[in-house]
Design an enzyme around this catalytic site. Structure first.
Site, mmCIF file in Angstrom:
data_model
loop_
_atom_site.group_PDB
_atom_site.id
_atom_site.type_symbol
_atom_site.label_atom_id
_atom_site.label_comp_id
_atom_site.label_asym_id
_atom_site.label_seq_id
_atom_site.Cartn_x
_atom_site.Cartn_y
_atom_site.Cartn_z
ATOM 1 N N LYS A 128 0.855 -1.189 0.000
ATOM 2 C CA LYS A 128 0.000 0.000 0.000
ATOM 3 C C LYS A 128 0.883 1.229 0.000
ATOM 4 O O LYS A 128 2.036 1.106 0.446
ATOM 5 C CB LYS A 128 -0.980 0.020 1.187
ATOM 6 N N TYR A 212 -4.426 4.278 6.468
ATOM 7 C CA TYR A 212 -4.745 3.227 7.456
ATOM 8 C C TYR A 212 -6.123 3.437 8.081
ATOM 9 O O TYR A 212 -6.965 2.524 8.033
ATOM 10 C CB TYR A 212 -3.637 3.129 8.508
#
Ligand code: NAD
Length: 360
Positions: A128, A212
């Site tokens: 990511k 996140y």
């Protein structure tokens, strides 16, 4: 993921490992990963694979084959012939010991190496943020689809057992109706870091850290956020933040009416946390997005609860590597496929847009 898949994933994650299944070729054949980029995260990923029954490192891709390449080949028993440079990367196509690549490069390189990996016939586990624009995410999904290889994004928190317990509480109604989230992930980046370069990072802390709480909220609710407001600020005048923002705060509303307020920064200390508030209870995840030490406390059904993970880093990466190995062996879609990365990127673009600093 439907409820049955979620329950199964939670049980497997709690068990800490997957049983070797013989559906992918020879009995006990481990899935071979090529680590692409031998920096911090690849080092962790390789350590996680080192004691896995289903995943192992079988090739290395690095700009420093004589130093880093040799070091890791000796550590993990990778043949010297399976050390590639970025220039010779495409020859990985000929390496039958490589089933998948693990992309641990700066954000702006994810798209290129994912597409080339897919064209070489390899499955892709990409870190990511998936890429630096939704257009790139779509290109990666298309390339993997055309090559008929699997694509997974490294959202390790979605595989974390303590998080899965928290999500179990939320989804079984333990907090009543969900009402709001407050989340954040903060840190410091030194001058000169690639993360502070627009060309390599693509953006600032939002792409790297803000993703996140964003991903956790999307995952917990299964809803796509809208109605964004956002503000960013760069107070430091050292020049460290000449290309990307220092700090970002944003709010968003989910279609059901749930509200969320989040923050992230490359230039401040702060908690890594997510508060999940319902109309009859709440949970606070602490060290929420850290590699270990995830804790939760709150009020569920009128009772105070407190739980702490005792798992040792790099367990999150081991679960992740083994999940994708299981998907490859048994022809299943990853729990965090490319579409998951694309949805985050669309929200990230909307947040930057709301802050008056569009990135795409
Ligand atoms: P890093 O700087 O430690 O490693 C990057 C690697 O890429 C290095 O080996 C470097 O040599 C190589 N590289 C190749 N070309 C480069 C270039 N032009 N400029 C700079 N480096 C180049 O970075 P990292 O912390 O390992 O992050 C890599 C990726 O992993 C990022 O996308 C990051 O978001 C992601 N990440 C994920 C997690 C997680 O918990 N899932 C944690 C950290 C990083």
């Amino acid at each position: 993921m439907d409820r049955r898949e979620f329950t199964k994933l939670s049980a497997l994650a709690l068990a800490g490992t997957y049983l070797p299944i013989d559906a992918y070729g020879a009995a006990n054949k481990q899935i071979g990963y090529a680590a692409v980029g031998l920096g911090t995260i690849s080092d962790i990923f390789m350590r996680a694979c080192a004691n896995s029954p289903t995943a192992k490192i079988t090739a290395l891709v690095t700009g420093h084959p004589e130093t880093k390449g040799v070091k890791y080949s000796e550590m993990y028993g990778v043949p010297k012939t399976s050390i590639y440079t970025y220039e010779t990367f495409d020859r990985i196509r000929e390496n039958a010991d490589v089933d998948a690549i693990y992309v641990g490069l700066p954000n702006s390189m994810h798209c290129d190496y994912t597409v080339r990996g897919a064209q070489a016939g390899k499955h892709v586990l990409c870190e990511k943020p998936m890429a630096i624009s939704s257009a790139e995410c779509r290109k990666m999904i298309d390339a993997c689809g055309q090559a008929k290889v699997k694509l997974m994004i490294g959202y390790r928190v979605q595989y974390e057992p303590m998080w899965n317990q928290a999500i179990g509480i939320v989804r079984s109604g333990g907090l009543g109706q969900l009402e709001s989230f407050q989340g954040g992930f903060f840190g410091q980046q030194p001058a000169g870091a690639w993360r502070l370069s627009k060309a390599l990072g693509g953006g600032g802390a939002l792409l790297d850290l803000g993703i996140y709480p964003l991903n956790a909220i999307r995952h917990i609710t299964g809803e796509e956020p809208a109605n964004f407001t956002a503000v960013l600020a760069t107070r430091e005048r050292s020049g460290r933040f000449s290309e990307v923002e220092q700090s970002m705060e944003w709010t968003m509303k989910l279609p059901s009416g749930i509200l969320a307020s989040c923050g992230c920064s490359y230039g401040q200390r702060g908690p890594s946390s997510l508060a999940i508030n319902g109309d009859s209870g709440y949970l606070v995840m602490e060290s929420a997005f850290n590699y270990e030490g995830v804790r939760l406390h709150g009020e569920v059904g009128g009772k105070q609860i407190e739980l702490a993970s005792t798992e040792k880093h790099p367990y999150q990466f081991k679960i992740e590597a083994e999940h994708f190995a299981d998907c490859i062996r048994n022809n299943k879609e990853a729990a965090t496929p490319g579409e998951e990365g694309l949805k985050d990127m669309l929200a990230i673009e909307a947040i930057y847009g709301a802050a008056g600093a569009p990135i795409a």
